[in-house]
Design an enzyme around this catalytic site. Sequence first.
Site, PDB file in Angstrom:
ATOM      1  N   GLU A 185      -2.023 -16.790 -35.948  1.00 35.75           N
ATOM      2  CA  GLU A 185      -1.688 -15.879 -37.034  1.00 35.75           C
ATOM      3  C   GLU A 185      -2.842 -15.615 -37.987  1.00 35.75           C
ATOM      4  O   GLU A 185      -2.794 -14.653 -38.773  1.00 35.75           O
ATOM      5  CB  GLU A 185      -0.472 -16.426 -37.770  1.00 35.75           C
ATOM      6  CG  GLU A 185       0.739 -16.387 -36.846  1.00 35.75           C
ATOM      7  CD  GLU A 185       1.932 -17.104 -37.407  1.00 35.75           C
ATOM      8  OE1 GLU A 185       2.836 -16.433 -37.892  1.00 35.75           O
ATOM      9  OE2 GLU A 185       1.951 -18.350 -37.362  1.00 35.75           O
TER      10      GLU A 185
HETATM   11  N1  MCN Z   1      -5.952 -22.633 -29.857  1.00 46.03           N
HETATM   12  C1  MCN Z   1      -7.165 -23.139 -29.477  1.00 46.03           C
HETATM   13  N2  MCN Z   1      -7.954 -23.761 -30.393  1.00 46.03           N
HETATM   14  C2  MCN Z   1      -7.583 -23.848 -31.685  1.00 46.03           C
HETATM   15  C3  MCN Z   1      -6.364 -23.300 -32.095  1.00 46.03           C
HETATM   16  C4  MCN Z   1      -5.531 -22.719 -31.138  1.00 46.03           C
HETATM   17  O1  MCN Z   1      -7.553 -23.000 -28.309  1.00 46.03           O
HETATM   18  N3  MCN Z   1      -8.365 -24.449 -32.544  1.00 46.03           N
HETATM   19  C5  MCN Z   1      -5.084 -21.958 -28.867  1.00 46.03           C
HETATM   20  C6  MCN Z   1      -3.810 -22.740 -28.564  1.00 46.03           C
HETATM   21  O2  MCN Z   1      -4.029 -23.727 -27.641  1.00 46.03           O
HETATM   22  C7  MCN Z   1      -2.885 -21.634 -28.107  1.00 46.03           C
HETATM   23  C8  MCN Z   1      -3.306 -20.457 -28.946  1.00 46.03           C
HETATM   24  O3  MCN Z   1      -4.628 -20.737 -29.386  1.00 46.03           O
HETATM   25  O4  MCN Z   1      -3.106 -21.319 -26.762  1.00 46.03           O
HETATM   26  C9  MCN Z   1      -2.402 -20.242 -30.151  1.00 46.03           C
HETATM   27  O5  MCN Z   1      -2.123 -21.455 -30.731  1.00 46.03           O
HETATM   28  P1  MCN Z   1      -1.291 -21.605 -32.083  1.00 46.03           P
HETATM   29  O6  MCN Z   1      -2.004 -20.901 -33.161  1.00 46.03           O
HETATM   30  O7  MCN Z   1      -0.913 -23.008 -32.262  1.00 46.03           O
HETATM   31  O8  MCN Z   1       0.023 -20.721 -31.828  1.00 46.03           O
HETATM   32  P2  MCN Z   1       1.298 -20.979 -30.913  1.00 46.03           P
HETATM   33  O9  MCN Z   1       0.909 -21.533 -29.607  1.00 46.03           O
HETATM   34  O10 MCN Z   1       2.363 -21.605 -31.703  1.00 46.03           O
HETATM   35  O11 MCN Z   1       1.639 -19.429 -30.614  1.00 46.03           O
HETATM   36  C10 MCN Z   1       2.264 -18.625 -31.525  1.00 46.03           C
HETATM   37  C11 MCN Z   1       1.354 -17.707 -32.293  1.00 46.03           C
HETATM   38  C12 MCN Z   1       2.213 -16.815 -33.043  1.00 46.03           C
HETATM   39  S1  MCN Z   1       3.144 -17.510 -34.266  1.00 46.03           S
HETATM   40  C13 MCN Z   1       2.385 -15.491 -32.681  1.00 46.03           C
HETATM   41  S2  MCN Z   1       3.490 -14.501 -33.510  1.00 46.03           S
HETATM   42  C14 MCN Z   1       1.638 -14.965 -31.611  1.00 46.03           C
HETATM   43  C15 MCN Z   1       0.447 -15.707 -31.283  1.00 46.03           C
HETATM   44  O12 MCN Z   1       0.487 -16.999 -31.410  1.00 46.03           O
HETATM   45  N4  MCN Z   1       2.135 -14.071 -30.751  1.00 46.03           N
HETATM   46  C16 MCN Z   1       1.375 -13.700 -29.684  1.00 46.03           C
HETATM   47  N5  MCN Z   1      -0.387 -15.174 -30.380  1.00 46.03           N
HETATM   48  C17 MCN Z   1       0.062 -14.237 -29.509  1.00 46.03           C
HETATM   49  N6  MCN Z   1      -0.695 -13.842 -28.476  1.00 46.03           N
HETATM   50  C18 MCN Z   1      -0.193 -12.989 -27.570  1.00 46.03           C
HETATM   51  N7  MCN Z   1      -0.971 -12.605 -26.547  1.00 46.03           N
HETATM   52  N8  MCN Z   1       1.060 -12.503 -27.642  1.00 46.03           N
HETATM   53  C19 MCN Z   1       1.858 -12.823 -28.672  1.00 46.03           C
HETATM   54  O13 MCN Z   1       3.089 -12.373 -28.719  1.00 46.03           O
END
Ligand code: MCN
Length: 918
Positions: free
Chosen positions: A867
């Site tokens: 986000e």
């Molecule tokens: N990640 C990483 N290194 C970090 C932080 C995160 O590699 N330091 C990676 C995580 O491993 C994960 C991704 O980034 O694969 C997102 O992680 P995170 O921010 O924890 O989010 P969530 O997995 O909980 O995913 C939800 C988030 C939200 S709330 C929305 S809305 C959203 C999003 O991610 N909707 C998406 N990304 C999206 N991406 C796509 N393509 N489609 C959506 O609908």
Amino acid sequence: MKRLCLNVNGIDRWVVADVKANLAEVLREQMLLTGCKICCEDGQCGACTVAIDDKPVRACVTPMEKVAPGARITTIEGLGTPGNLHPLQTAWMAHGGAQCGICTPGFIMSAKVLLDGNRNPTREQVRGWFNRNRNLCRCTGYKPLIDAVMDAAAMLRGEKTADEVLAKPKTDGSILGTRWARPSAVAKVTGTWDFGGDLALRMPEGTLRLALVQAKVSHALIKGIDTAAAETMPGVAKVITWKDVKGRNAITGLITFPTNKGDGWDRPILCKDKIFQFGDAIAIVAADTVEHARAAAAAVTVDLDVLPAYMSGFAALEPDAMEIHPGVPNAYYEQGVVKGPDTEPLFASAAASVDITTYCSRQPHLHLEPDCGIAYTDDDGVLTIQSKSIGVHLHHAMICPGLGVEPAKLRLIQNPTGGTFGYKFSPTMEALLGVAALATGKPVSLVYDQYQNITYTGKRSPGNVNIRLACDKAGKLTAMETDWWIDHGPYSEFGDLLTIRQAQFLGAGYHLDAIRGRGRTVATNHAWGSAFRAYGSPQAFLASEIAVDMLAEKMGEDPFEFRYKNLYDETATTPTGQKPDVLVLRQLFDLLRPKYLEAKKRCADFDVPGKKRGVGISLGIYGCGLDGPDSSEARIELTPTGVTVYNAWEDHGQGADLAALTLTHEVLRVAGFKPEQIRLVMNDTNGPNSGPAGGSRSNVFTGNATRIAAEMLLNALKKSDGSYRSYAEMVAEKIPLAYDGKWVAAACTACSSETGQGAPFPVYMYEVFMPEVEIDLESGQAKVVKFTTAVDVGTIINRATVDGQIYGGLAQGIGLALTEDFDDLELHTTLLDCGIPYPKDVPDDIEILYLETPRPLGPFGAAGVGEAPLTAPHPAILNAINNAVGVRVFRVPALPEVIKMGLEAKAGAAAAKQHELH
Ligand code: MCN
Ligand code: FES
Ligand code: FES
């Protein structure tokens, strides 16, 4: 009907087809070539692109009568196979080009035709080609796709090999921080990843197809529902109304705060007495075919007493507005902020202050895959619902009482999902599918078209924010006062949480000790508010990041340096009084400063008649987690061939599969495990409850739970001499093979509804935005020509994932700032009319500057990222517009006519001044 021979993927095949049917239907339904995806059925998105005689063709708008006998059709299934990928497929995997993957086959087919004709295109040509062929992607921000085509072209020219393009483990075997491709990538690039619409086609014989009878008005009393005519129509098995619902016939919003004046049971599954918004489901027709179901749905008549519709917070807050939910005031939740000393004396003694009101729009999610799902009762008598849910356990709790089934007799599973961006944090059709499967005793499927998808799923809740901000003569911020409302549509689920986000993020990033504020959640008859990426923060930052900019201007200071001296420091707390998890904003600004100075000069030097350029700044912060004490669970089991990971890290397209694999591997690699030995079983209420994949919480919460489960297994594997047991040794020694990991944000507290004070998140993400915007002085059109951003999301788990999240989030931010809206129910009904950015609307020149400050509580130091990029790109764009032409816009989208009006007002004011001087 027409019988014709088509050469499909190199093989002559006879097909008997309805000449009026479109090619996409014939390929998908008759030939089961479901790599041809359908998202818009209107030629707007390119998901259905195939090649016919070496031309890219959108199959959904190609009627069979236009397909010549003998036409040479190539679909994604004919391009490469998992064992023998085409260079485009390899490059797509390498660049994380397939996030959700719903657009992937269409893009790859389009790119194939381009490269067949030109092995050496420029980036501009590739982007222009995709734009011309209407290839839309909502996830990637396009840049990774252009990168992929450039690499594929180099492979086709023999200048690169697949081995060089694909990421490899580091020398120690770790894949953490690399661009390792996601486990689902091969299926996505070969068109074999079955989304919900594909699964619906593959359901067993006898599956009933559903269509909804939906409200065509926004507010009304229901006097009667007549289903008699529909019931006798061809193919109809049953017409289902509220009378057929066994349970409470409502979805519970699980309201969080006792001060909420509603009870959270305000959303019917099937409307009985009242319509609350356009599209509300009144009845479901179950029939043998979709066409029969839709025809019968059109024959159901509903007798209505139409009521005045309150289509905005402004209207619903009018003193004479009726209560949308009788007995509950339209402003049904209030949130206060009381931090530090009284603000009044500080405003009285301020060197300068600003007082503005901003309005953030009802941004539509514009995920390409329309909402869809299937349901059936399995052999154990368990009602099983498969959908795009990004919170299978959460939705289980929300719909179970409404359906009237025992919790143990309800199972939810997430299907491969073509993007949600948060709309699926709310249940959509789950309960409808469940009701229909129970009422008919048959398996059922429901697939929305894009019109239903846009008009009848949740949206970002508009936020109207008044902010007053003061500083002393040294330019230090001294006080902030805010007053806001959130238009949450008719259904209250999570409306209180969204309202509290304003308390958490208005003024975030700055050392601000004195804050007073009050906000409310308002029920309206427009689209219900669901989560949308960055949930609640775009409304807040739109206000505070424009106010900070204006205050800098008032003080005669540079907006970059004015921000810099006010950033969080060692003694600062967040607006909720929490100590920031890490102090990184100054370093991010330091990283960005040289780029800012260059950009300022570049924009000032820009000299093209009729155009002006400007640079804008804003900062954005977001928390990882659901407010307060949140937790996640995961399980890891040793198997004869490796390990199996169980968790519910639902995948919207953000790469949950890759993340679960990478974190598990990072722990277990010391015991010799390879990535390919890790099997994933995810997103099923029969597995561990990891909580929803929202609030950018999963990387921190489910990442930690997965890490802990892996560490527990590693401990069990370890022998006293430091080596590790084999599977056979574990079994022989009777050591348990499966381990449950749990992670709790133990130090977090919920925010008080009176003061807004608390410690809601264990980890935060930080980003600074710097767009360069060009304004056409004639039309008022704004275009982002370059975007630089400095980001700290802790240790990067996968680089391609994080790049892709940021590019994609920024593209959505450009849409939010300039084009996207869902307001007019007659106009905003297609992807195009809702203002989705096409490739030409997003700059190729996007630069990300990373700082990787390890987070004390993140797995291997990681925060989340999803986000962060959509927290505050839009105020930066609005600030850039002001920098370019001196016009302040206070609401999004900043449409050309709004900017033009500002330009004209400015010209008028200048002329009047000139007149006065003479
Ligand atoms: N990640 C990483 N290194 C970090 C932080 C995160 O590699 N330091 C990676 C995580 O491993 C994960 C991704 O980034 O694969 C997102 O992680 P995170 O921010 O924890 O989010 P969530 O997995 O909980 O995913 C939800 C988030 C939200 S709330 C929305 S809305 C959203 C999003 O991610 N909707 C998406 N990304 C999206 N991406 C796509 N393509 N489609 C959506 O609908
Ligand atoms: Fe065919 Fe969108 S262009 S489905
Ligand atoms: Fe393009 Fe999701 S990857 S729409």
